[in-house]
Design an enzyme around this catalytic site. Sequence first.
Site, short mmCIF file in Angstrom:
data_model
loop_
_atom_site.label_atom_id
_atom_site.label_comp_id
_atom_site.label_asym_id
_atom_site.label_seq_id
_atom_site.Cartn_x
_atom_site.Cartn_y
_atom_site.Cartn_z
N ARG A 7 24.40 127.22 130.91
CA ARG A 7 23.85 126.08 131.50
C ARG A 7 21.99 125.65 132.08
NH1 ARG A 7 29.24 123.18 131.75
NH2 ARG A 7 29.82 123.67 129.75
N ARG A 21 21.22 119.27 131.87
CA ARG A 21 21.51 118.25 132.69
C ARG A 21 20.53 118.17 134.71
NH1 ARG A 21 26.73 115.89 131.43
NH2 ARG A 21 26.88 118.36 130.62
N ARG A 81 14.98 114.38 126.98
CA ARG A 81 16.06 114.19 126.21
C ARG A 81 16.60 112.82 126.23
NH1 ARG A 81 20.86 116.47 125.95
NH2 ARG A 81 21.16 114.58 124.36
N ASP A 134 23.84 124.50 120.73
CA ASP A 134 25.46 123.82 120.83
C ASP A 134 26.29 125.26 120.34
OD1 ASP A 134 27.04 121.64 122.29
OD2 ASP A 134 27.90 122.12 120.64
N TYR A 165 37.94 123.60 118.59
CA TYR A 165 37.77 121.63 117.94
C TYR A 165 37.86 121.34 116.99
CZ TYR A 165 34.59 122.04 122.50
OH TYR A 165 34.14 122.10 123.77
#
Length: 361
Positions: A43, A47, A56, A92, A167
């Site tokens: 990552r 962010r 973004r 992702d 998921y």
Amino acid sequence: MATDTTGDAARDDATRPDGPTDSPFVRACRRRSVPHTPVWFMRQAGRSLPEYRQIRANVAMLESCRRPELVTEITLQPVRRHNVDAAILFSDIVVPVAAAGVDLDIVPGTGPVVAEPVRSAPDVERIRPIDLSDVGYVDEAVRMLVKELGDTPLIGFAGAPFTLASYLVEGGPSRTHAKTKALMYGEPDLWHALAGRLAEVTLAFLRVQIEAGVSAVQLFDSWAGALSEADYRRFVLPHSTTVLGGLADAGVPRIHFGVGTAELLGAMGEAGADVVGVDWRTPLDVATGRIGPDKAVQGNLDPCLLFAPWPVIEAEVRRILDEGRAAPGHVFNLGHGVLPETDPEVLTRVVALVHELSARN
């Protein structure tokens, strides 16, 4: 890891004759001598970077993964800022699943949410195989990045069958994976059909990235730590082996990573990876004893340590580098992903410190 005395390890300030394949990162993955311990962060593109948040703004996650120019810029941001030894493709783990026809969205603050969770054989049958035409935007982004990165290797990645299946069965993120385990135990044939289908999708997705030019791939099994070793071997290992073993002829290092997998490290090492990622809970020398001497390791600074005072961080980096010397190859990383609140300057300092402390003559 032995000091290079052969003179064939590339210098950071020189163009490598073999490009990314002779980079410190790829050499470490292949358990070869290196000029310094390579470092990158899971990552790292995300962010924690203000430039990421800016670019973004007002672009949904799945949409951002489908824009090659945007993927290229986001992937390059941490390489420019931190001087890391590898880039990882911005994407992702649910991208290939969406390409396979599953109706899902990545909801801010929640994660992937599946419109119709998988609970039956017809649900599994609706997950169709994928090929280049389904994820052409990924192929285009990788090719753009390879040109931009030059000697810096690009890591491709995908989610492992168990994590993707969780998921799809749960309908979204889960702390207990209760529905997933109920399906595994109660309907093992259906479980293996689902995991087998996802293994095919994952393998195809990684092959697209490899053929486009990535220098390594990482298979994320984020939720595998929820299982016992016996259940992992029965329900997960065959399908992860399908993916990693299916890339044995691809010519790039394969990394396998999970969270909370201390008791699974030996089994995960059997799935066919060249490098096993280790979270922060297990010292690297202990992990190497469980994985075996024929695998490199990756890790494993606790992401939360990055919020501590610098002397604490420095001491932990030194400890991890010392423990990593027990392995035949070591790629420095976090034990999981960079947290959004992390100060980017701290990451830059960690990279410089790893390079300084591990520099070899």
